[in-house]
Every structure is written in structure tokens, then in C-alpha cells.
Write an enzyme that holds these catalytic residues in place. Structure first.
Site, mmCIF file in Angstrom:
data_model
loop_
_atom_site.group_PDB
_atom_site.id
_atom_site.type_symbol
_atom_site.label_atom_id
_atom_site.label_comp_id
_atom_site.label_asym_id
_atom_site.label_seq_id
_atom_site.Cartn_x
_atom_site.Cartn_y
_atom_site.Cartn_z
ATOM 1 C CE LYS A 1 -8.477 -3.665 3.868
ATOM 2 N NZ LYS A 1 -7.576 -2.622 3.451
ATOM 3 C CD1 TRP B 1 -2.037 -2.225 1.943
ATOM 4 C CD2 TRP B 1 -2.904 -1.422 0.044
ATOM 5 N NE1 TRP B 1 -3.007 -3.107 1.512
ATOM 6 C CE2 TRP B 1 -3.547 -2.641 0.360
ATOM 7 C CE3 TRP B 1 -3.291 -0.736 -1.116
ATOM 8 C CZ2 TRP B 1 -4.562 -3.185 -0.452
ATOM 9 C CZ3 TRP B 1 -4.295 -1.269 -1.914
ATOM 10 C CH2 TRP B 1 -4.916 -2.487 -1.577
ATOM 11 C CG ASP C 1 -3.167 3.749 4.201
ATOM 12 O OD1 ASP C 1 -4.225 3.599 4.846
ATOM 13 O OD2 ASP C 1 -2.855 3.051 3.210
HETATM 14 C C1 LIG Z 1 -6.979 -2.166 2.101
HETATM 15 C C2 LIG Z 1 -5.975 -1.103 2.215
HETATM 16 C C3 LIG Z 1 -5.891 -0.050 1.276
HETATM 17 C C4 LIG Z 1 -6.789 0.021 0.054
HETATM 18 O O1 LIG Z 1 -8.027 0.477 0.406
HETATM 19 P P1 LIG Z 1 -9.147 0.801 -0.695
HETATM 20 O O2 LIG Z 1 -10.247 1.287 0.172
HETATM 21 O O3 LIG Z 1 -9.445 -0.478 -1.405
HETATM 22 O O4 LIG Z 1 -8.611 1.828 -1.607
HETATM 23 C C5 LIG Z 1 -4.946 0.918 1.475
HETATM 24 N N1 LIG Z 1 -4.115 0.887 2.539
HETATM 25 C C6 LIG Z 1 -4.166 -0.085 3.461
HETATM 26 C C7 LIG Z 1 -3.216 -0.066 4.612
HETATM 27 C C8 LIG Z 1 -5.095 -1.111 3.327
HETATM 28 O O5 LIG Z 1 -5.150 -2.089 4.242
#
Ligand SMILES: *Cc1c(COP(=O)(O)O)cnc(C)c1O
Length: 354
Positions: free
Chosen positions: A191, A100, A167
């Protein structure tokens, strides 16, 4: 029969949250209408959005500290671009701790100079990069607090005066932490927060108007926030479900309460991974994630035996990501410790059988 849901995302939510969401789809709070057929500008929905934003800030300890919370669409993936659009004027530093982060770097490069100030790619991202130098001429530093695929998590932050952007998609609301260390952070909901379709963004007001470029309205944090997350029609169902989950977190002791429980849950699975001679953990012990425990079999020869055991125990979603292989136990807030015990029992049964 309910399965033990170890899915990495979209992922487990508390049963009472799912039931509350299902009920609201039929009828919201005895108003004679469904949640998904009322105007987002109705008083009922405005109250839902406002409570979701204020409760987010309250739980994060950021109320009255010059922060705004908003709920946007496009997932964390759009935030890779949007954060750079709003904050990257000249040069930004990125820490590459996994898939990511790598994607975030790729998008930011569209907007300006990006320096990869540290990376754990050499070790297939099995640890969090540490001990690197940070220059002060960076607009911000971007990091990924929890690496969902590789099972690593920051336990402390880089020591720097440079604004931090994160993030937090897979560990938002999982632990108490000094969130005021960040100027901006975001999390796709699916998540640890709610259903897919909405992304929480928390930003310090002083981060508005940081760049000279013209920012398209939909990508502009100030426009989105000033419009109360309703610059365009918001995803009403995910936002409502997130609100129910935030209330559930409050009921369970806030971030302190769920954080302590998450520590206990993580200790249970990692203790078994370390004790059981047939398994080995993937991530460096110091950097292990409390949300996603990644581990492999030392000898893949007996994989079928283990896979049969956990499938028969009604466990779902345990397969590791293809870039790590093996197993990944995603144990988000809503995962009961009893389900982790079921998995541990399977690992012990496997040790007796193999
Ligand atoms: C799942 C995830 C993403 C991607 O998320 P989307 O909502 O599908 O864009 C980005 N960063 C992390 C750390 C993730 O676990």
C-alpha cells in the site's frame, strides 16, 4: 504516458524508486550481478536488509527504544494469525473497524478467547468506534489504524494500559505519531511501502515469550528477528525496493515531511467532495483517512458521465471497493498533489456538465 494512479494496492510508488529498483534488477551497485541473482547471505544483501530494518526504526522514532523491525512474508493476512500466536495467552480485545479487522478477529479466534470490544459494523464501517470501555484483563488490543476499504483512520488511540497491536498496512510511514504506544504493529508493503511480497513487522522486545504455547519457527517473532529476517530466504526484490522507498521518505523530510504533504493532499480532495453538490463523502468527517478518500455520487444516474471524464483524464484505479461502491481515491505518500488536482478538475468539469 504515465497514468494518475489512484489504486488502493498494490499502489503507486515514487518514480525514482521504481527506476532504482529496475536498475538494480539489471545490475546492483556496479557489482557485476543482478539484485535478484545474488545470495541473500552475501554482504551486499545483508547490508540492504540491515539498512531497511534500521531505517524503519529510525523513521518511526523507535531506534534505541527496545524495538525490532523485521521483514516477513505472508502479507498482513499471515500477521492476523502470527500476532495472536505470539501474544494471545488467554483473552484479547479486538476493535472491528472494517473488513481487515474482521479477518484479524477470525484468525485470532483460532488461538484463544477474542472479545470484540467495539465495532462500527452497524454503520457499514463509516466511522471509527469510540467511547467504549476497556477492561484491564486483556493480553492486548488489536486495531486497524487505517481502513483501506472504508476510508477511515484513527486520529488518536484508545486510552488504555493494555498493550496495543495494530495493522498499519495502509498508513505505515504516512504520518508522525508516537509509535512507542504500540507493542507490535505490522504492514503489508504493497500500500504505502513497496511492492507486494513483504511485510514489515515492528515489535517491542518485551513482547517475546509472552505465551506458553509452542510456536512454530516460521511463526515465531523472536526466531525470525534473531535470524535477521533470514530464517528462510527473504524476498530480495521487495526488500530492496522498500529500502529505496525508505530513503525517499528520508529525503522528503521523514514522517513529519510526508505527513504534512499528506494533510495538504487529503484537504484538497475532501474540500472538493464537500463543496461539490453532486458528491458525498462516505466516512464521518472526523475519522476521514488521509490515505483513502471514499465518496459516492448523490445520484448514480450520471455515473457514466463522470466515469468517462476521469478515464479520459488518464486517471486509473478510482473505482470504490464493492462493499462501499462509488469512488476511492487512494493518495499514498508517492501520489503527487498535481494528480489529485487533475481528479478535482474532473469533479468540477462533471458539475458543469451533469
Ligand atoms: C491490504 C490490507 C491487508 C491485506 O494485506 P495482504 O498483504 O494481502 O495480506 C490487511 N490489512 C489492511 C489494512 C490492508 O489494507
Amino acid at each position: 504516458m504515465r497514468k494518475h494512479n489512484f489504486s488502493a494496492g498494490p499502489a503507486i510508488l515514487p518514480q525514482e524508486v521504481i527506476q532504482g529498483a529496475a536498475k538494480a534488477v539489471l545490475e546492483l551497485d556496479n557489482i557485476g550481478l543482478s539484485l535478484i541473482e545474488i545470495s541473500h547471505r552475501s554482504n551486499e544483501f545483508k547490508a540492504i536488509m540491515e539498512e531497511a530494518c534500521s531505517l524503519s526504526l529510525q523513521l518511526l522514532g523507535l531506534e534505541g527504544k527496545g524495538y525490532r523491525a523485521m521483514f516477513l512474508q505472508g502479507g498482513a493476512s499471515l500477521q492476523f494469525l502470527m500476532s495472536a500466536y505470539n501474544l494471545l495467552e488467554k483473552k484479547a480485545g479486538y476493535i472491528n473497524s472494517g473488513t481487515w479487522s474482521t479477518k484479524a478477529i477470525k484468525e485470532a479466534k483460532l488461538l484463544g478467547e477474542v472479545v470484540e470490544i467495539a465495532s462500527s459494523k452497524d454503520g457499514n464501517f463509516n466511522h471509527i468506534p469510540k467511547g467504549f470501555k476497556i477492561s484491564n484483563d486483556l493480553d492486548y488490543i488489536h486495531l486497524t489504524t487505517n481502513n483501506t476499504i472504508f476510508g477511515t483512520q484513527y486520529k488518536s488511540l484508545p486510552d488504555t494500559e493494555v498493550p496495543l497491536v495494530a495493522d498499519m498496512s495502509s498508513d505505515i510511514f504516512s504520518r508522525s505519531f508516537d509509535y512507542s504506544k504500540f507493542d507490535l504493529f505490522y504492514a503489508g508493503a504493497q500500500k504505502n511501502l513497496g511492492p507486494s511480497g513483504v511485510t514489515l513487522v515492528v515489535i517491542k522486545e518485551s513482547s517475546f515469550n509472552k505465551v506458553s504455547r509452542v510456536i512454530p519457527s516460521m511463526l515465531n517473532y523472536q526466531v525470525q528477528s534473531d535470524a535477521g529476517s533470514m530464517f528462510n530466504t527473504p524476498p530480495v526484490f521487495p526488500v530492496y525496493t522498500v529500502l529505496l522507498n525508505l530513503r525517499w521518505i528520508v529525503k522528503n523530510g521523514g514522517l513529519e515531511g510526508v505527513g504534512l504533504e499528506n494533510e495538504k493532499k487529503a484537504a484538497l480532495i475532501y474540500n472538493e467532495i464537500d463543496r461539490n453538490p453532486l458528491f458525498e463523502g462516505f466516512a464521518h468527517a472526523d475519522d476521514r483517512s488521509n490515505m483513502n478518500a471514499t465518496y459516492n455520487l448523490k445520484d448514480n444516474q450520471h455515473a457514466v458521465v463522470f466515469d468517462t471524464l476521469w478515464n479520459e483524464a488518464n486517471i486509473s484505479g478510482l473505482k470504490g471497493h464493492r462493499s462501499v461502491g462509488g469512488y476511492r481515491a487512494s493518495i499514498y505518500n508517492a501520489m503527487p498533489i498535481e494528480s489529485i488536482q487533475v481528479l478535482v478538475d474532473c469533479m468540477q468539469e462533471f458539475e458543469r456538465k451533469a
